[in-house]
Design an enzyme around this catalytic site. Structure first.
Site, PDB file in Angstrom:
ATOM      1  CB  SER A  45       9.137  -2.590  -6.053  1.00  0.00           C
ATOM      2  OG  SER A  45       8.229  -2.446  -4.978  1.00  0.00           O
ATOM      3  CG  ASP A 348      13.885  -1.516   1.007  1.00  0.00           C
ATOM      4  OD1 ASP A 348      12.821  -2.056   1.382  1.00  0.00           O
ATOM      5  OD2 ASP A 348      14.072  -1.165  -0.173  1.00  0.00           O
ATOM      6  CG  HIS A 351      10.982  -3.273  -1.624  1.00  0.00           C
ATOM      7  ND1 HIS A 351      11.675  -2.075  -1.568  1.00  0.00           N
ATOM      8  CD2 HIS A 351      10.030  -3.120  -2.580  1.00  0.00           C
ATOM      9  CE1 HIS A 351      11.167  -1.239  -2.465  1.00  0.00           C
ATOM     10  NE2 HIS A 351      10.170  -1.851  -3.082  1.00  0.00           N
TER      11      HIS A 351
END
Length: 386
Positions: A45, A348, A351
């Site tokens: 991610s 968040d 990340h």
């Protein structure tokens, strides 16, 4: 830019040197040229530009709020470091390999997908949400892509020429989910047993990419996961394991051991592939600075998430992730975003924000975090990333 106020530590000095170098280099050039005509990216991610979303469309606001003004599959408020890197090299944003509609692969492909691991996931990790697109799968996708390019007809316009593979930059940023996934059961000490396997798999993939024609590789080391708000909440630890900056020492120490092993093995890989550039990128130092000294870099919050629910030191609750709504204790709650993500290192809890991604990109482009030294500016006219 925030690096002007960096402290006098060796890391901060390196960041400041990178910033000063870029102020010279980042001048618009209408005749800009770059030896790298494409980027092939592998990861999770931290560099996923929409692969996971293409496979499992479910993402919603507020992701993308800062730059794209809508969700794009990137798990942050705007651009990722790989977006900034592409911009700096004069290339478009990378299309995800898994995105079948609207993709343009003429200047590279992004094989990264959120929640991906280096090692093949176990059944328990799949249950916990780990992606099926682990590193070996991404490598197989690359092989399939190359085969399609080699056999393409002249009528295809969204594929690069067959000689692109020797003219590309290969970037690898993966391994975080191996640590955080296995750590849920093995703990900081137990997770170390997987370190040699993870490093070995990464170097093996580099050699296979070399066989496909790749000659320039950048491998980012692991971030200080012990400083991430989400992991501070999710991973078991006690107060004696938290340093003066609010980070978990045990997990950061485990990451340091992994990074040291990765650096050593990349050095060996460099000797094995004597005509290739195999670069170790110390992204860990850059991000550690942002988490530990946020105000020194123009930020206000280090280990607190911008987008979350629950408030407190971390603003993270593992029952309701950023943008989601859930009933908790009979009350409907929504994990919403702050109005000033540019003041946060963490987006968040898991990340980093666009601002942190930009800081990481500036540091990489400045060249002070490479081992061995790699004069990227001699290969490309570095473009403004804005």
């Amino acid at each position: 830019m925030s690096y002007l106020s960096a402290k006098g530590s060796s890391v901060a000095r390196n960041i400041l040197v990178s910033w000063m170098f870029l102020m010279v280099m980042l001048v618009p050039n209408t005749s800009a040229k770059c030896a790298y005509e494409a980027i092939f990216n592998f990861g999770d991610s931290n560099s996923d530009t929409g692969g996971f979303y293409a496979a499992f469309p479910s993402q919603s606001s507020p992701n993308g709020m800062t730059y794209f003004k809508k969700p794009t599959g990137r798990p942050t408020d705007g651009r990722l470091y790989i977006d900034f890197l592409a911009q700096a090299l004069g290339l478009p944003f990378l299309s995800p390999y898994l995105q079948s509609i609207g993709s343009d692969f003429r200047h590279g492909v992004n094989f990264a997908t959120s929640a991906s691991t280096v090692l093949q996931p176990t059944t328990s990790l799949f249950v916990n949400g780990v992606s099926p697109f682990y590193l070996a799968v991404q490598l197989n996708q690359m092989k399939q892509f190359k085969a399609k390019v080699d056999e393409q007809s002249s009528g295809q316009t969204n594929l690069p020429p067959p000689d692109i593979f020797g003219k590309a930059l290969y970037t690898i940023y993966i391994g975080q989910n191996d640590f955080t996934g296995y750590a849920s059961s093995a703990g900081a000490g137990g997770v170390k047993q997987y370190t040699p396997q993870v490093v070995s798999q990464i170097t093996s993939v580099i050699k296979e990419l070399y066989a496909l024609g790749g000659r320039s590789f950048m491998v980012l080391n692991l971030a200080p996961i012990g400083c991430y708000p989400g992991f501070l909440v999710q991973l078991t630890h006690d107060s004696s394991d938290v340093d003066s900056y609010g980070c978990m020492m045990s997990y950061n120490n485990a990451v340091n051991e992994y990074n040291s092993m990765l650096k050593d093995q990349l050095q060996q890989t460099r000797q094995d592939l004597h005509d290739a550039n195999v670069i170790y990128v110390n992204s860990h130092s850059v991000l550690l600075e942002l988490f530990q000294h946020p105000t020194s870099h123009g930020l206000q919050h280090g280990t607190t998430a911008c987008c979350g629910w629950g408030g407190g030191s971390y603003n993270f609750n593992q029952q309701v992730f950023c943008g989601n709504t859930k009933v908790i204790d009979g009350k409907t709650v929504t994990a919403t975003a702050c109005g000033d993500p540019q003041n946060y290192a963490s987006w968040d809890g898991i990340h980093i924000t666009e601002t942190a991604n930009k800081e990481l990109a500036y540091a990489i482009l400045g060249g002070s975090y490479f081992d061995p030294p790699f004069p990227l500016n001699q290969y490309c006219d570095i473009q403004p990333i804005g």
